[in-house]
Design an enzyme around this catalytic site. Sequence first.
Site, mmCIF file in Angstrom:
data_model
loop_
_atom_site.group_PDB
_atom_site.id
_atom_site.type_symbol
_atom_site.label_atom_id
_atom_site.label_comp_id
_atom_site.label_asym_id
_atom_site.label_seq_id
_atom_site.Cartn_x
_atom_site.Cartn_y
_atom_site.Cartn_z
ATOM 1 N N GLU A 1 -30.058 47.442 1.275
ATOM 2 C CA GLU A 1 -30.382 48.837 1.580
ATOM 3 C C GLU A 1 -29.086 49.517 2.020
ATOM 4 O OE1 GLU A 1 -33.046 51.591 4.624
ATOM 5 O OE2 GLU A 1 -33.037 49.406 4.860
ATOM 6 N N LYS B 1 -28.940 45.869 12.074
ATOM 7 C CA LYS B 1 -28.155 47.073 11.777
ATOM 8 C C LYS B 1 -28.370 48.148 12.834
ATOM 9 C CE LYS B 1 -29.123 47.082 7.135
ATOM 10 N NZ LYS B 1 -29.150 47.591 5.765
ATOM 11 N N ARG C 1 -32.395 32.167 7.367
ATOM 12 C CA ARG C 1 -31.569 33.289 7.811
ATOM 13 C C ARG C 1 -30.372 32.731 8.575
ATOM 14 N NH1 ARG C 1 -32.607 38.854 10.092
ATOM 15 N NH2 ARG C 1 -31.098 39.115 11.758
#
Length: 514
Positions: A11, A241, A231
Amino acid sequence: MGKVCTRFPPEPSGYLHIGHAKAALLNQFFAQKYKGRLIIRFDDTNPAKEKDEFVESILHDLETLGVKGDVITYTSDYFPQLMEMCEKLIKEGKAYVDDTEREQMQTERKAMIESKCRNQSVEENLILWKEMIAGSPRGVQCCVRAKMDMSNPNASLRDPVYYRCNPAPHLRVGSKYKVYPTYDFACPYVDSIEGVTHALRSSEYHDRNDQYYRVLEDMQLRKVHVWDFSRLNFVYTLLSKRKLQWFVDNGRVEGWNDPRFPTVQGIIRRGLTIEALKQFILSQGASKNLNLMEWDKLWTINKKIIDPICPRHTAVLSEGKVLLDLSNGPETPFTRVILRHKKYEPAGKKASVFTKRIWLDHADATAVSEGEEVTLMDWGNCFIRKVERDQYGLVTRLQGELHVEGSVKTTKLKLTWLPEFSELVPVTLVDLDHLIVKKKLEENDDFVSVLNPVTRIETSALGDSNMRNLQRGEIIQLERKGYYICDVPFLRSSKPIVLISIPDGRQQKPPGPQ
């Protein structure tokens, strides 16, 4: 073989961090291993957070990582088809428009309570869908939800949201649309349409895999195989973020490329090589085991890569530096050209200047004793004849006598030194620490309460004259001090060269004041 297609779908709402790097490299690894294709797809479905700056930085970081897609696409390329699909699902009774307020919707989903809008007619849903598309006052009160299973133990299947109104202009299509698909709706659709065979996702999405498959089933599209991998979580490290943005917005760091940040640009600026990052990530493979990684292992790999090839230079700390006066030293300074790395000729050469008086670090001057024989690195041995101290007992000056024919094997101390002459360059040595002092941040922890008060320490030094040729991003070893990366090169002004310390993989102290 030859049939695999993977995708990396960032994104564009921030810079790539080390976790994204793992995803990008793994997707490329499997695409190449099976002689398939890799799609780089920007998941640009949230116009309020996305910027061209982030698109450009992501492309730059992927190039830096050596990740090259066969094609670059955008979810926004499919906005018309996604809207058609949403309308189709509404008409088939597989989706409905809901005007329940967000907080109440979350409460109802947790309690497995059906929305009051769930059973309204297709005609009513289509009318409200048109209002949403128009961005009308009535439309912006609504969202589109899947009609799945509100009693399912898996919360992701309790009527997830498919579409929301958003008045913000989109970075590629401007103000053409007032409604945007959620990731949960758009991602399965675009994966299937683009021919993705294997969707690699980090394991925090595992509970959403059933939802992913259900969305494709309701859309009646080709199934895509989801593959989970663990992860990448590091101690004392934030990867969110939103939290990283807080540090940027509050001036706690210089920007997204700050060397204290876990962004790709940040860790490279800190001195991590791309090769070390690749080795580290690919050594884990697509394991599903969740663990909290120490940074030491990554920096140890990095050291093995840089140590055999990085040039050697010398610096003396400015504070308390001490002159050693060599009674039989050269009356006229002379220069020798030597290798910047004794075992790696491609590192180039440097000029070493030899003078009658030389600078030593205060710690070294304090360590020597009168009558002791020490080794001056790259010159030879020397006897310390006199140690001068001030009223507080601090060493202020040394007198010595060269004994270059002496054996380095017989001396305990091997000292770095610099000539006393005007061509030495001012240097700032920068040591960095973690931004937070808690090893593992839990979901509900307030990260602001565990901030490290001091994360950057600067020390003034003098460097050998050859250091004025260092380029930004060049990695060197300062003899007996460690590895550094040049962050600000020599600019032919009074400003010092800035060198950032590179961790060498040895066990680090816990962050925070010691």
